[in-house]
Design an enzyme around this catalytic site. Structure first.
Site, PDB file in Angstrom:
ATOM      1  N   SER A   1       0.861  -1.186   0.000  1.00 37.86           N
ATOM      2  CA  SER A   1       0.000   0.000   0.000  1.00 37.86           C
ATOM      3  C   SER A   1       0.891   1.227   0.000  1.00 37.86           C
ATOM      4  CB  SER A   1      -0.894   0.013   1.239  1.00 37.86           C
ATOM      5  OG  SER A   1      -0.118   0.355   2.374  1.00 37.86           O
ATOM      6  N   LYS A   2       0.258   2.379  -0.015  1.00 38.63           N
ATOM      7  CA  LYS A   2       1.021   3.634  -0.069  1.00 38.63           C
ATOM      8  C   LYS A   2       1.989   3.769   1.104  1.00 38.63           C
ATOM      9  CE  LYS A   2      -1.735   6.522  -3.013  1.00 38.63           C
ATOM     10  NZ  LYS A   2      -3.067   7.093  -2.927  1.00 38.63           N
TER      11      LYS A   2
END
Ligand code: GLU
Length: 487
Positions: free
Chosen positions: A246-247
């Site tokens: 994820s980010k």
């Protein structure tokens, strides 16, 4: 696998950037299509009008193009196929495979809450399926809103997954899912099946997160009387901490890597090894041609793969070292021009010199952008001395000044400006002065580049040229004299 050419697709929803996971899915489909002489198709799943954007569609095209993943046939926009999605739902209604459901969202919500309060999972109780025909007709006539639900048959749904082998879902765990909303728009699973049938897709390869959709889709194929494709679900991509990528883990958009100085061939090579292995001992650095030749669904891995940015950088360094120098130049020229070191015309005029410098620098970096600060000193008149390099290599200015002066005189006396005589003469000088070559070469490097590290000393002097090299040594002598005077 069937003998007729495979028809594969990548079907992203244009609701954000092109994620590395999506790019990996696209790549595997593309590789298999190119390997087997099949077709790789692109479908933009833009039925969610609220979340789909043209910008995102553009980012998908750009990302795929940058990676070199070209698609065959016209791009399919799912939103353009609404009439067919509806017609397929009508067909399921007409053949009794689906039914109209008039329950409102509020009613369903109340029943869901009650089921959950009682500790169970909510399943639609098929009350609308039990409505008499004339009652259904009356409600439709009166304009009551309804959704279309698929009637999930009894039994099990199984398939031989290309990655996971046999997967079975008991149908009793599958709710009578909605295929058409009350506004006549299709739900994801229905649109996908309708489109995959229309596009003649023979193998659906996508992320593991779609496994739970697959039994519903298989039931729809069967109800529509269409031949089933094969399915393959690719393992998830995790960050180095083992959590879903994820980010939080840094850049996850393909476009970000493009702007971080990653080469597309390195990105492709890196992505290819996320969830696939050619098997046995293999050379990790592979060209696109090599990947196509080596790719096979037998090498698809089951367990989640790890996205390690350090490995990506390493991979990039490997590809950078192998790139034709003209290509390195084409990529780095705009960067040094933007940094204000020189102009494109200047580099064009000194092409050979520029390529020689790039040959020296590209093997010392992993990212293209890192070449830029390293290149600076070769464009500037004066040297900027790195304080750490000075502190370490110019410890004894009183002794070093005369040594550098002798070095300069030795170099100035050379009849030609070539590496071999330079080296021979400087080694002789060191011996004559009774110092190790390191004691001469390291301070000289700082004099020439301002840095403690650089490409080979003689290469540096060749790139700088005679005049500039001698001028830099002289300038260093003055700085050293200043240091002595200052005590
Ligand atoms: N549009 C779906 C997604 O972006 C993929 C659909 C599919 O591959 O079946 O996750």
């Amino acid at each position: 696998m069937s003998a007729s050419p495979l028809r594969l697709r990548f079907a992203p929803s244009p609701t954000g950037y092109l994620h590395v996971g999506g790019a990996r899915t696209a790549l595997f489909n593309w590789l298999l299509a190119r390997k087997t002489g099949g077709k790789f198709l692109l479908r933009i799943e833009d039925t969610d009008k609220a979340r789909s954007t043209d910008e995102s569609t553009r980012a998908i095209f750009e990302g795929l193009t940058w990676l070199g993943l070209d698609w065959d046939e016209e791009v399919v926009f799912q939103g353009a196929n609404l009439d067919r999605h509806r017609a397929d739902a009508e067909r399921l209604l007409a053949t009794g495979k689906a039914y109209r459901c008039f329950c409102t969202a509020e009613e369903l919500q109340t029943r869901r809450a009650a089921a959950e309060a009682a500790g169970g999972a909510f399943v639609y109780d098929r009350r609308c399926d039990a409505l008499p025909k004339d009652e259904i007709a009356r409600r439709v006539e009166a304009g009551h809103a309804f959704v279309v639900r698929f009637r999930v048959p009894a039994g099990d749904t199984s398939w031989d997954d290309l990655v996971h082998e046999r997967i079975t879902f008991p149908n009793k765990d599958i709710d009578d899912f909605v295929i058409l909303r009350s506004d006549g728009t299709p739900i994801y699973n229905h649109a996908v099946v309708s489109d995959d049938i229309a596009m003649g897709i023979t193998l659906v390869m996508r992320g593991d997160d779609h496994i739970s959709n697959t039994p519903k889709q298989i039931l729809l194929y069967e109800a529509l009387g269409a031949a089933l494709p094969r399915f393959g679900h690719l393992p998830m991509i995790h960050g180095t901490d083992g959590k879903k990528l994820s980010k939080r883990h840094g850049a996850t958009a393909v476009g970000d890597y493009q702007h971080l100085g990653i080469l597309p061939q390195a990105m492709v090579n890196f992505l290819a090894l996320l969830g696939w292995s050619p098997g046995g001992e293999f050379e990790e650095v592979m060209t696109m041609e090599r990947l196509v030749a080596a790719f096979s669904t037998d090498g698809l891995l089951r367990k989640a793969s790890v996205f390690d940015p350090k490995k990506l950088e390493w991979m990039n360094g490997q590809h950078l070292a192998r790139l034709p120098i003209a290509e390195v130049a084409a990529r780095v020229t705009p960067l040094v021009v933007a940094a204000g070191y020189t102009t494109e015309a200047d580099l064009e005029a000194r092409r050979e010199w520029w390529h020689t410098l790039l040959e020296l620098l590209r093997v010392r970096v992993r990212l293209l952008d890192e070449i830029v600060p390293m290149a600076e000193t070769y464009f500037r008149e004066a040297v900027t001395y790195d304080p750490d390099a000075v502190a370490k290599q110019w410890k004894d200015p009183a002794a070093l000044g005369p040594l550098l002066a002798a070095t300069r005189e030795t170099l100035a006396a050379l009849p030609t400006w070539e590496a071999a005589p330079m080296e021979a003469q400087l080694r002789a000088l060191a011996e004559q002065k009774g110092v190790g070559t390191g004691k001469l070469f390291q301070p000289l490097r700082v004099a020439l580049t301002g840095q403690a590290t650089s490409p080979g000393l003689f290469d540096v002097m060749l790139v700088l040229g005679r005049e500039r090299s001698l001028a830099r040594v002289r300038a260093a002598e003055q700085v050293l004299a200043g240091m002595v005077a200052a005590g």
